[in-house]
Design a protein around this motif. Structure first.
Motif, mmCIF file in Angstrom:
data_model
loop_
_atom_site.group_PDB
_atom_site.id
_atom_site.type_symbol
_atom_site.label_atom_id
_atom_site.label_comp_id
_atom_site.label_asym_id
_atom_site.label_seq_id
_atom_site.Cartn_x
_atom_site.Cartn_y
_atom_site.Cartn_z
ATOM 1 N N THR A 4 44.340 28.885 23.293
ATOM 2 C CA THR A 4 44.968 29.210 24.548
ATOM 3 C C THR A 4 46.358 28.669 24.805
ATOM 4 O O THR A 4 46.719 27.714 24.293
ATOM 5 C CB THR A 4 44.148 28.544 25.657
ATOM 6 O OG1 THR A 4 42.970 29.064 25.779
ATOM 7 C CG2 THR A 4 44.644 28.716 26.881
ATOM 8 N N SER A 6 49.864 25.833 30.454
ATOM 9 C CA SER A 6 50.379 26.061 31.778
ATOM 10 C C SER A 6 51.861 26.110 31.714
ATOM 11 O O SER A 6 52.440 25.392 30.956
ATOM 12 C CB SER A 6 49.770 24.961 32.611
ATOM 13 O OG SER A 6 50.547 24.044 33.215
ATOM 14 N N ALA A 224 48.274 30.742 29.614
ATOM 15 C CA ALA A 224 47.934 31.807 30.571
ATOM 16 C C ALA A 224 49.124 32.206 31.423
ATOM 17 O O ALA A 224 48.963 32.596 32.575
ATOM 18 C CB ALA A 224 46.759 31.388 31.452
ATOM 19 N N SER A 245 43.128 39.427 27.970
ATOM 20 C CA SER A 245 43.769 38.228 28.497
ATOM 21 C C SER A 245 42.714 37.335 29.132
ATOM 22 O O SER A 245 41.654 37.794 29.537
ATOM 23 C CB SER A 245 44.848 38.573 29.533
ATOM 24 O OG SER A 245 44.278 39.194 30.656
ATOM 25 N N SER A 246 43.030 36.045 29.193
ATOM 26 C CA SER A 246 42.105 35.072 29.772
ATOM 27 C C SER A 246 42.869 34.154 30.717
ATOM 28 O O SER A 246 44.005 33.764 30.436
ATOM 29 C CB SER A 246 41.451 34.228 28.668
ATOM 30 O OG SER A 246 40.737 33.132 29.222
ATOM 31 N N PRO A 247 42.254 33.767 31.851
ATOM 32 C CA PRO A 247 42.892 32.819 32.758
ATOM 33 C C PRO A 247 42.686 31.349 32.371
ATOM 34 O O PRO A 247 43.093 30.457 33.109
ATOM 35 C CB PRO A 247 42.231 33.136 34.104
ATOM 36 C CG PRO A 247 40.850 33.577 33.731
ATOM 37 C CD PRO A 247 41.002 34.313 32.422
ATOM 38 N N TRP A 248 42.033 31.094 31.221
ATOM 39 C CA TRP A 248 41.859 29.715 30.791
ATOM 40 C C TRP A 248 43.228 29.075 30.561
ATOM 41 O O TRP A 248 44.128 29.711 30.000
ATOM 42 C CB TRP A 248 41.024 29.645 29.515
ATOM 43 C CG TRP A 248 39.558 29.828 29.754
ATOM 44 C CD1 TRP A 248 38.981 30.370 30.857
ATOM 45 C CD2 TRP A 248 38.494 29.488 28.868
ATOM 46 N NE1 TRP A 248 37.614 30.390 30.716
ATOM 47 C CE2 TRP A 248 37.286 29.850 29.507
ATOM 48 C CE3 TRP A 248 38.439 28.919 27.604
ATOM 49 C CZ2 TRP A 248 36.034 29.651 28.905
ATOM 50 C CZ3 TRP A 248 37.207 28.720 27.005
ATOM 51 C CH2 TRP A 248 36.023 29.077 27.655
ATOM 52 N N ARG A 249 43.385 27.795 30.960
ATOM 53 C CA ARG A 249 44.682 27.145 30.940
ATOM 54 C C ARG A 249 44.652 25.802 30.203
ATOM 55 O O ARG A 249 45.303 24.843 30.612
ATOM 56 C CB ARG A 249 45.190 26.952 32.379
ATOM 57 C CG ARG A 249 45.288 28.247 33.170
ATOM 58 C CD ARG A 249 45.743 28.008 34.599
ATOM 59 N NE ARG A 249 47.135 27.584 34.652
ATOM 60 C CZ ARG A 249 48.174 28.413 34.684
ATOM 61 N NH1 ARG A 249 47.973 29.721 34.634
ATOM 62 N NH2 ARG A 249 49.399 27.955 34.734
ATOM 63 N N SER A 255 48.707 27.408 22.823
ATOM 64 C CA SER A 255 49.529 27.756 23.985
ATOM 65 C C SER A 255 51.033 27.642 23.814
ATOM 66 O O SER A 255 51.766 27.785 24.781
ATOM 67 C CB SER A 255 49.110 26.973 25.225
ATOM 68 O OG SER A 255 47.748 27.153 25.488
ATOM 69 N N GLU A 324 42.779 35.195 22.442
ATOM 70 C CA GLU A 324 42.799 36.544 22.990
ATOM 71 C C GLU A 324 42.845 37.468 21.779
ATOM 72 O O GLU A 324 41.992 37.380 20.918
ATOM 73 C CB GLU A 324 43.976 36.703 23.969
ATOM 74 C CG GLU A 324 43.850 35.791 25.188
ATOM 75 C CD GLU A 324 45.082 35.758 26.081
ATOM 76 O OE1 GLU A 324 46.164 36.211 25.637
ATOM 77 O OE2 GLU A 324 44.978 35.263 27.214
#
Length: 364
Positions: A4, A6, A224, A245-249, A255, A324
């Motif tokens: 994944t 912020s 995300a 897509s995923s809202p995992w942060r 990332s 994803e």
């Protein structure tokens, strides 16, 4: 290797400008390498009408070839180009490991320090797990993605760094720490926490300050986030594509958002040690542990896992990333002079084979 990421609010305007800036010009030679490389891309992405891939080759810190094929966004028809940004997924782990090595070089921590030293209310088992165990995946701590899903938190549900840390620390190693390789994203989420605890700085800001800015890299750590110029990732089935897509942060395990070209520019630090010096370079491969054939199903040969990268028998460095439907392959030649990145926004036929072919073209 799931992954994944912020949005780094500190210096956000600088990051936006960097990610949308003009890349340095090519330095390709007057031979057939560009044609042969383009053919690799055509074989990897036969049709330019669907999702596709970007690729880049770097030599001693300069991008010598880059290309994009397919669509970054099917809704708008935006094409993948060398400027297209992707989530590099687990290829972000090398930055986390190098952040730990950087702090070790400054004597602010040591790889044999126990995890418990960086926690407020450590469980007994955290005294038996060292930072080196986390870095080399020998902790045997379960993957937080599995832990969250076991609690009913789906990848389509919101979940952040604190939720992941809580799930990890409520678990325990499944085997004796330090007794063998077992890949787990939890290790790198914990390492990001350690960096924050030691420095008092957010992990995204630390990477920006210590790596991205000094090396003039157009990168950001942004889980995300809708980063400017970023591709959309797609699930494909029977010729049709659905955005994934995923809202995992979470971060630390992935990332980093950037282009293929910027990742091969970063690779030159493995040659120069411009950030971290000889101590960091020694730590990249020092103490690497054998992985057997654990990663072979992902297209990676047998090797040893070091600091966020796999060290192959010939001395080359490699890593895969999948989150994803972003899929990235990163490889650096044994002499550290040449690097290649292939990254796609849907499942490619064989991105690892394409990366190997490109590296062969540009090293022979």
């Amino acid at each position: 290797m799931n992954r994944t990421a912020s949005w780094c609010t500190a210096g956000g305007a600088v990051i936006v400008a960097a990610l949308t800036g003009v890349l340095s010009p090519h330095a390709a030679g007057a031979d057939d390498r560009e044609q042969r490389s383009a053919e690799v891309m055509r074989e990897l992405v036969p049709s330019s009408d669907g999702p596709g891939c970007a690729a880049a080759v770097g030599k001693r810190g300069e991008v010598v070839w880059e290309d994009g094929r397919g669509k970054a966004d099917l809704a708008t028809g935006r094409a993948i180009t060398p400027r297209t940004v992707f989530d590099m997924a687990s290829n972000s782990k090398q930055f986390t490991a190098d952040a730990v090595l950087l702090l070790a070089g400054r004597h602010r921590l040591a790889l044999d320090d126990p995890l418990s030293a960086f926690l407020d209310h450590p469980a007994a088992w955290t005294r038996d797990v060292t930072l080196g165990d986390l870095m080399r995946h020998t902790s045997h701590i379960p993957d937080y993605q599995d832990l969250l899903e076991a609690k009913g938190v789906k990848v389509t549900d919101p979940a952040g760094q604190q939720e992941a840390l809580a799930a990890i620390l409520a678990s325990r190693p499944e085997q004796t720490p330090g007794t063998g390789f077992s890949y787990s994203n939890s290790n790198y989420v914990l390492l990001a926490h350690v960096v924050e605890r030691v420095t008092g700085t957010s992990f995204p800001a630390f990477l920006q300050q210590e790596f991205f800015t000094p090396l003039h890299l157009r990168m950001t750590l942004a889980p995300a986030a809708d980063v400017p110029g970023k591709a959309t990732s797609y699930d494909g089935k029977d010729g049709s594509y659905t955005p994934n897509s995923s809202p995992w942060r979470q971060y630390g395990d992935g990332s980093v958002q950037t282009t293929a070209g910027e990742l091969v520019r970063w690779a030159d630090n493995y040659r120069t040690g411009r950030v971290g010096g000889r101590e960091l370079l020694a730590g990249v491969t020092g103490g690497a542990v054998g992985v057997g054939d654990v990663l072979r199903p992902r297209g990676i040969e047998e090797g040893r896992y070091g600091a966020g990268v796999l060290v192959l028998p010939d001395g080359s460095l490699v890593h895969r990333g999948d989150w994803e439907q972003f899929h990235s392959t990163f490889k650096v030649s044994p002499d550290r002079n040449t690097a290649v990145t292939v990254v796609c926004n849907a499942e490619p036929p064989d991105g690892f084979r394409a990366a190997n072919r490109l590296l062969d073209i540009w090293t022979k």
